[in-house]
Structure formats: C-alpha cells, structure tokens
Design a protein around this motif. Sequence first.
Motif, PDB file in Angstrom:
ATOM      1  N   GLU A 173       0.367  -1.637   0.002  1.00 17.77           N
ATOM      2  CA  GLU A 173      -0.112  -0.114   0.364  1.00 17.77           C
ATOM      3  C   GLU A 173       1.233   1.401   0.166  1.00 17.77           C
ATOM      4  OE1 GLU A 173      -3.452   0.187  -0.503  1.00 17.77           O
ATOM      5  OE2 GLU A 173      -2.216   2.206  -0.897  1.00 17.77           O
ATOM      6  N   PHE A 174       0.586   2.091  -0.939  1.00 16.33           N
ATOM      7  CA  PHE A 174       1.419   3.413  -1.076  1.00 16.33           C
ATOM      8  C   PHE A 174       0.516   4.858  -0.706  1.00 16.33           C
ATOM      9  CE2 PHE A 174       3.147   0.396  -4.226  1.00 16.33           C
ATOM     10  CZ  PHE A 174       4.031   0.133  -3.884  1.00 16.33           C
ATOM     11  N   LEU A 175      -0.641   4.796   0.394  1.00  8.62           N
ATOM     12  CA  LEU A 175      -1.119   5.371   0.603  1.00  8.62           C
ATOM     13  C   LEU A 175      -0.141   6.132   1.103  1.00  8.62           C
ATOM     14  CD1 LEU A 175      -2.251   5.450   3.916  1.00  8.62           C
ATOM     15  CD2 LEU A 175      -3.599   3.750   3.142  1.00  8.62           C
ATOM     16  N   ALA A 176      -0.579   7.704   1.982  1.00  9.74           N
ATOM     17  CA  ALA A 176       0.198   8.036   2.656  1.00  9.74           C
ATOM     18  C   ALA A 176      -0.547   9.228   3.908  1.00  9.74           C
ATOM     19  CB  ALA A 176       0.614   9.521   2.071  1.00  9.74           C
ATOM     20  N   GLU A 177      -0.757   8.922   5.131  1.00 10.90           N
ATOM     21  CA  GLU A 177      -1.668   9.094   6.433  1.00 10.90           C
ATOM     22  C   GLU A 177      -2.493  10.675   5.654  1.00 10.90           C
ATOM     23  OE1 GLU A 177      -0.547   8.416   9.854  1.00 10.90           O
ATOM     24  OE2 GLU A 177       0.069   6.368   8.839  1.00 10.90           O
ATOM     25  N   GLY A 178      -3.525  11.081   6.114  1.00 13.04           N
ATOM     26  CA  GLY A 178      -3.829  12.518   6.008  1.00 13.04           C
ATOM     27  C   GLY A 178      -4.629  12.635   4.655  1.00 13.04           C
ATOM     28  N   SER A 179      -4.135  11.703   3.539  1.00 10.61           N
ATOM     29  CA  SER A 179      -4.495  12.502   1.923  1.00 10.61           C
ATOM     30  C   SER A 179      -4.664  10.722   1.719  1.00 10.61           C
ATOM     31  CB  SER A 179      -3.444  12.291   0.724  1.00 10.61           C
ATOM     32  OG  SER A 179      -2.080  12.289   1.139  1.00 10.61           O
ATOM     33  N   ALA A 180      -5.013   9.478   2.639  1.00  4.58           N
ATOM     34  CA  ALA A 180      -5.262   8.225   2.445  1.00  4.58           C
ATOM     35  C   ALA A 180      -6.741   7.917   1.472  1.00  4.58           C
ATOM     36  CB  ALA A 180      -5.545   6.789   3.826  1.00  4.58           C
ATOM     37  N   ILE A 181      -7.179   8.877   1.709  1.00  8.41           N
ATOM     38  CA  ILE A 181      -8.389   8.382   1.482  1.00  8.41           C
ATOM     39  C   ILE A 181      -8.381   8.434  -0.326  1.00  8.41           C
ATOM     40  CG2 ILE A 181     -10.917   8.466   0.449  1.00  8.41           C
ATOM     41  CD1 ILE A 181      -9.862   6.621   3.730  1.00  8.41           C
ATOM     42  N   ASN A 182      -7.614   9.580  -0.754  1.00  8.70           N
ATOM     43  CA  ASN A 182      -7.460  10.391  -1.643  1.00  8.70           C
ATOM     44  C   ASN A 182      -6.513   9.764  -2.799  1.00  8.70           C
ATOM     45  OD1 ASN A 182      -7.425  12.485  -4.463  1.00  8.70           O
ATOM     46  ND2 ASN A 182      -5.261  13.089  -3.650  1.00  8.70           N
ATOM     47  N   ASP A 183      -5.715   9.480  -2.542  1.00  7.58           N
ATOM     48  CA  ASP A 183      -4.409   8.507  -2.730  1.00  7.58           C
ATOM     49  C   ASP A 183      -4.978   6.723  -2.922  1.00  7.58           C
ATOM     50  OD1 ASP A 183      -2.377  10.761  -2.084  1.00  7.58           O
ATOM     51  OD2 ASP A 183      -1.733   8.880  -0.032  1.00  7.58           O
ATOM     52  N   LEU A 184      -5.898   6.333  -2.340  1.00  4.72           N
ATOM     53  CA  LEU A 184      -6.672   5.276  -2.378  1.00  4.72           C
ATOM     54  C   LEU A 184      -7.072   4.907  -3.537  1.00  4.72           C
ATOM     55  CD1 LEU A 184      -7.428   4.154   0.725  1.00  4.72           C
ATOM     56  CD2 LEU A 184      -5.501   2.314  -0.501  1.00  4.72           C
ATOM     57  N   GLU A 185      -8.610   6.816  -3.794  1.00  3.71           N
ATOM     58  CA  GLU A 185      -8.924   6.797  -4.973  1.00  3.71           C
ATOM     59  C   GLU A 185      -8.156   6.879  -6.242  1.00  3.71           C
ATOM     60  OE1 GLU A 185     -12.996   7.581  -2.128  1.00  3.71           O
ATOM     61  OE2 GLU A 185     -11.922   9.524  -3.156  1.00  3.71           O
ATOM     62  N   ASN A 186      -7.272   7.501  -6.244  1.00  4.04           N
ATOM     63  CA  ASN A 186      -6.767   7.957  -7.285  1.00  4.04           C
ATOM     64  C   ASN A 186      -5.397   7.552  -7.331  1.00  4.04           C
ATOM     65  OD1 ASN A 186      -8.641   9.567  -8.349  1.00  4.04           O
ATOM     66  ND2 ASN A 186      -8.301  11.049  -6.028  1.00  4.04           N
ATOM     67  N   PRO A 187      -4.911   6.715  -6.894  1.00  2.74           N
ATOM     68  CA  PRO A 187      -3.102   6.020  -6.940  1.00  2.74           C
ATOM     69  C   PRO A 187      -2.850   6.903  -8.110  1.00  2.74           C
ATOM     70  CG  PRO A 187      -4.655   3.725  -7.614  1.00  2.74           C
ATOM     71  CD  PRO A 187      -6.323   5.187  -7.443  1.00  2.74           C
ATOM     72  N   ASP A 188      -0.954   6.581  -7.951  1.00  3.43           N
ATOM     73  CA  ASP A 188      -0.547   6.685  -8.596  1.00  3.43           C
ATOM     74  C   ASP A 188      -0.156   5.472  -9.884  1.00  3.43           C
ATOM     75  OD1 ASP A 188       0.072   9.585  -8.678  1.00  3.43           O
ATOM     76  OD2 ASP A 188       2.446   8.863  -7.463  1.00  3.43           O
ATOM     77  N   LEU A 208     -10.266  -2.795 -11.032  1.00  7.61           N
ATOM     78  CA  LEU A 208     -10.199  -2.306 -11.485  1.00  7.61           C
ATOM     79  C   LEU A 208     -12.036  -1.748 -11.667  1.00  7.61           C
ATOM     80  CD1 LEU A 208      -9.627  -5.261 -14.842  1.00  7.61           C
ATOM     81  CD2 LEU A 208      -8.483  -2.146 -14.736  1.00  7.61           C
ATOM     82  N   GLU A 209     -12.372  -1.561 -10.753  1.00  3.74           N
ATOM     83  CA  GLU A 209     -13.994  -1.211 -10.179  1.00  3.74           C
ATOM     84  C   GLU A 209     -13.287   0.354 -10.531  1.00  3.74           C
ATOM     85  OE1 GLU A 209     -16.674  -2.459 -10.051  1.00  3.74           O
ATOM     86  OE2 GLU A 209     -16.015  -4.600 -10.605  1.00  3.74           O
ATOM     87  N   TRP A 210     -12.365   0.918 -10.174  1.00  4.77           N
ATOM     88  CA  TRP A 210     -12.390   2.590 -10.288  1.00  4.77           C
ATOM     89  C   TRP A 210     -10.733   2.534 -10.191  1.00  4.77           C
ATOM     90  CZ3 TRP A 210     -11.032  -0.543  -5.646  1.00  4.77           C
ATOM     91  CH2 TRP A 210     -10.237  -0.166  -4.809  1.00  4.77           C
ATOM     92  N   VAL A 211     -10.207   1.628 -11.098  1.00  3.28           N
ATOM     93  CA  VAL A 211      -8.195   2.226 -11.366  1.00  3.28           C
ATOM     94  C   VAL A 211      -8.069   2.228 -12.739  1.00  3.28           C
ATOM     95  CG1 VAL A 211      -5.375   1.394 -10.992  1.00  3.28           C
ATOM     96  CG2 VAL A 211      -7.337   1.821  -9.205  1.00  3.28           C
ATOM     97  N   ASP A 212      -7.633   2.923 -13.889  1.00  2.89           N
ATOM     98  CA  ASP A 212      -7.099   2.569 -14.601  1.00  2.89           C
ATOM     99  C   ASP A 212      -6.439   1.363 -15.061  1.00  2.89           C
ATOM    100  OD1 ASP A 212      -7.694   3.875 -17.590  1.00  2.89           O
ATOM    101  OD2 ASP A 212      -5.852   3.218 -17.564  1.00  2.89           O
ATOM    102  N   GLU A 213      -6.811   0.499 -15.857  1.00  2.00           N
ATOM    103  CA  GLU A 213      -5.787  -0.429 -16.108  1.00  2.00           C
ATOM    104  C   GLU A 213      -4.183  -0.572 -16.805  1.00  2.00           C
ATOM    105  OE1 GLU A 213      -7.110  -3.413 -18.989  1.00  2.00           O
ATOM    106  OE2 GLU A 213      -5.615  -4.734 -17.965  1.00  2.00           O
ATOM    107  N   SER A 214      -3.738   0.479 -17.339  1.00  2.00           N
ATOM    108  CA  SER A 214      -2.699   1.500 -16.696  1.00  2.00           C
ATOM    109  C   SER A 214      -1.735   1.769 -16.124  1.00  2.00           C
ATOM    110  CB  SER A 214      -2.731   2.840 -18.427  1.00  2.00           C
ATOM    111  OG  SER A 214      -3.288   3.422 -17.706  1.00  2.00           O
ATOM    112  N   LYS A 215      -3.023   1.444 -14.586  1.00  2.00           N
ATOM    113  CA  LYS A 215      -1.843   1.515 -14.116  1.00  2.00           C
ATOM    114  C   LYS A 215      -1.192   0.887 -12.764  1.00  2.00           C
ATOM    115  CE  LYS A 215      -3.161   6.815 -13.097  1.00  2.00           C
ATOM    116  NZ  LYS A 215      -3.939   7.890 -12.105  1.00  2.00           N
TER     117      LYS A 215
END
Length: 473
Positions: A173-188, A208-215
Amino acid sequence: MSSIKIQKICCIGAGYVGGPTMSVIADKCPDIQINIVDINKERINLWNSPDLNNLPIYEPGLDKIISRCRNKNLHFSTDIEKNIAKADMIFISVNTPTKTKGLGAGKASDLKWVESSARQIAKFAEGYTIIVEKSTLPIRTAETIKNILITSNQNKYKEKDSLQRFDILSNPEFLAEGSAINDLENPDRVLIGGENKKAINALKDIYLEWVDESKILSTNLWSSELSKLIANAFLAQRISSINTVSALCEQTGADISEVSLAIGSDKRIGKYFLEAGPGFGGSCFKKDILCLTYICQHYGLSQVSKYWEEVIEINNWQKKRITNLVIEKLFGTISQKKIAILGFSFKGNTNDTRESPAIDICKELLEEDCYLSIYDPKVSVKQISIDLEKPCTEPNKIINQAGKWSFSRSIMDASKNADAIIILTEWEEFKTIDWSQIAVNMRSPSWVFDTRSIADLNEAKSQGLNTWRVGNG
Ligand code: UDX
Ligand code: ADP
C-alpha cells in the motif's frame, strides 16, 4: 482461463492501512462483502462506534465512507476464525515494527504478527484462498508465509493440498496518512506481485472497478516486496537531502523554499517531497530503511547499508539541530521558560504520532528543564503522555514546572506567557494565526520557530516577535 470472482474479503488488522484501504474497496465494490478483523477489541469497538468522531483513526473523508458502507458490505469484528473461514481473499495488514530485542534488534522488522496471522489462516481457512500481503514486509516474506501455511501442524489439509489451496500475492500500500482516501481513490499505481496469473487477475479485477488498467503493474513477488521498501527509502532520502540543504541555506542567505522551487522545476527532480522540516516521522520511513539496511548486511552489502543508514542519521541530526537552535536563541538556556508546541502528530491531517519528530524534540527540551504547553488539534492527551513517557500536569497547580508539560486546547491557551512557540506540524490552522493576539499573550522577548514554513512570519515580526524559519538565511 476462467477468472476467479472474489465475493468475500477478510482483512486481518484494522489499523491505519487496513481500515482506510478496506473502506475504499467496500465503497467501490458494493458486491464484495468485507470483514475487517482485529485482536484489539477496543479498536474494533471504536470502528463500530455510532459517533463517527470516535473512529480510531482520523483521516479526512473516511467518516463519510464509513457511514455509507458500514454494516452493509463493510464490517468490523474480533471474530477472526469465522471471517477467515468464509473469505475467498485475505489481506494481511498487521503491524511490522522494528524488533526491539533478539536477533536483528533495532533493525529487522518484527514479523511475529505476520506469522501469527499466517498461522491463523492455516488453521481456519476453508477451500481455495488468496492471501494478500498489504503490510510493508522484508523481501521474501511471502516465502515464510507460504512455509507456515503449508507446514503448520494446525493445518487440517495435507501438504500437497495446501500447496494448491493458497496463492500469495504482494500488494503493498502506498497511501500516505492524511491523504489516504484520495491516494486510494486515485493511486499513482497499484502494484501486484505474484506467481499465479489467475490470482493476480482476481485482485486486479477488484482495482479495475475504479483504477485505470495502465496504472496496475504486475511483477514477481520479490520485486513487489522490495519496491515498497525502496519507494519509502527514496522518499525519506529526499527529505533528508532537502533538510541538509535547509541548514546550508540558513548559513548562506539562500531560502529553502526558493531553492526547492528552482530545483523541483526540473522534471527529472520533480516538485514534490522537497519541503524542509523538523525531520521525517511516521511508522514507515525509519522502520523500512532500518529493514533495508539489515537486509543489505545480511547479503554482505555493507556499503549499500551504510549509504541508507545515513538517511536516518541526517534525520536525527535535523531534529537535534532544531532543538539546539531554539536553546541558543533563547540566550542559551530554557530552564524554567515556557515553550508552546504547536502540532504533535508526525504530519498534518492525522492523529498518528508514530516516530513524530515532536517526540524527540519535546523530550530534549524537557531535559533542559523548560515547561512545555502542547497543542495539537487531533492528538489526545493520553497519546502525548505515552510518547513523552511523562504524565500531563495541570497548569497553575504546581510551582516548579521544570521538565513538565501540559495539554492545551487552543493556540491561545498554549502561548499564554510563553517565551517561544515552536510549530512542528503543518496543521491548516497554523497558517492563519492572528499574531496580533498571540504577541500580547506571550512573555517578551518572544520567539516563533516555524519548522514547517507555514506561518505568516512577516505578520508575526510586525507584531514585535522574533522569528526563525527552517532554511531561511
Ligand atoms: C509514507 C509514504 O509517503 C507512503 O507512500 C507509504 O505508504 C507510507 O509512508 P506517510 O508516512 O503516511 O507515508 O506520510 P508522508 O507524507 O510520506 O510523510 C512522511 C514524513 O515526511 C512526515 O513526517 C512528513 O512531515 C515528512 N515530509 C514529507 C517532509 O518533511 N517534507 C516533505 O516534503 C514531505
Ligand atoms: P498499520 O499502520 O500498518 O495499519 P497499525 O498498528 O495501525 O499498523 O494496525 C495493525 C493492526 O493489526 C493493529 O490494530 C493490531 O491489533 C492488528 N493485529 C496484529 N496482529 C494481529 C492478528 N494476528 N490478528 C488480528 N489483528 C492483528
């Protein structure tokens, strides 16, 4: 190749990683039932608390997701056995702190919670189950987990059957605390390491329900495990690098925010993670670099190990440098002086204090017999007492306040009669402090030390306060 459809997930560990990660999966995948289990009953009760202000972790946006999903497809429980048994996929999201004793003490990650999770899985899992490593783990931990799953004498299946019953994936998991929800919803990126393509695809289908396959990147298990350690090591290295430059700026008249902007404009360097501060904190950076150095030593790569050790050394040096500088500015002694600490969490927007630079800085200041009044919008008095290994004192109740600290409920309260204010966390409200009110509240000559470059120090100066900002020559 027929695909595996995941319907029931169990996540072992309801902490800073497990809680937000499963919440977002539940929100994005309403057809999957998710059970988060933990041995800590108090924590589970807080997750189930009707008052969303009582959730065990503070993370912007998390409360809304919990109110949408809890008791629908997201459940928190201490019933580990039942929830492991019915899961098609089990995430291991338990703590892996640095070992405090025994072999590798002070460096190696303590895997006892991972091991006990693996034993619980071996004992209770039914049918084919995919195990996902979510916690950051030393490289080749999947091998250990596999060994336990297959050879545990509590496993009711034969060794040969066990080999086919479990697949292990690494999905750090690459989420950072304080921005965890955004990091999870829009991961790099989402990283999935594994051997069995079907198992990888089962996890990939969830994302794939919410992340683009290329990522979504898939690698072998060991690359995935190692990448997480290395990502954290690189990020920490950047902070140590910029912190060394902050000291140089202070000596030469350069300004760290201008230098960060100038170097960060180069695409190859990039603009993020170049903010000088009191040193990095958080549960991951130090632990993961220590783990990395331990692994390097294990493989005889002492030069590599030394290189990464220095990142931690610099971090310690920055904390110490700031403490010494405060003492020097206050005429070389802070004995019996009152210092207001603004911010105790390791960064803004979280109540997490693990490895917070505030802990070391406050402890060192208390050693000098000053009196600290600590204000943080989200960290509890109980947590600060644990971290400082000292109970909180009631202001005004004692005559000799040397080496003691009290808990304040506002910036105004903390700064009353203080000789200095030290800003240690970049909370939003510190950006808009009304210095005209604070200045009359303090004892002169008074100082403001801004270790996060967040406050309006021009305004503070115009109100007669002495000011210092990290990296400002
Ligand atoms: C980190 C990684 O960012 C994340 O990908 C990983 O999953 C877990 O570890 P986290 O520790 O939650 O996340 O926070 P992060 O934003 O990385 O900050 C870590 C520390 O570095 C904090 O103390 C922060 O204040 C400090 N920091 C960060 C700086 O001092 N300057 C910066 O420019 C950025
Ligand atoms: P992280 O930041 O990695 O999420 P935390 O310490 O916040 O770490 O959370 C890890 C959680 O895992 C804790 O709440 C702990 O009680 C839980 N845990 C550890 N071992 C087990 C286990 N064997 N079974 C269930 N929960 C566990």
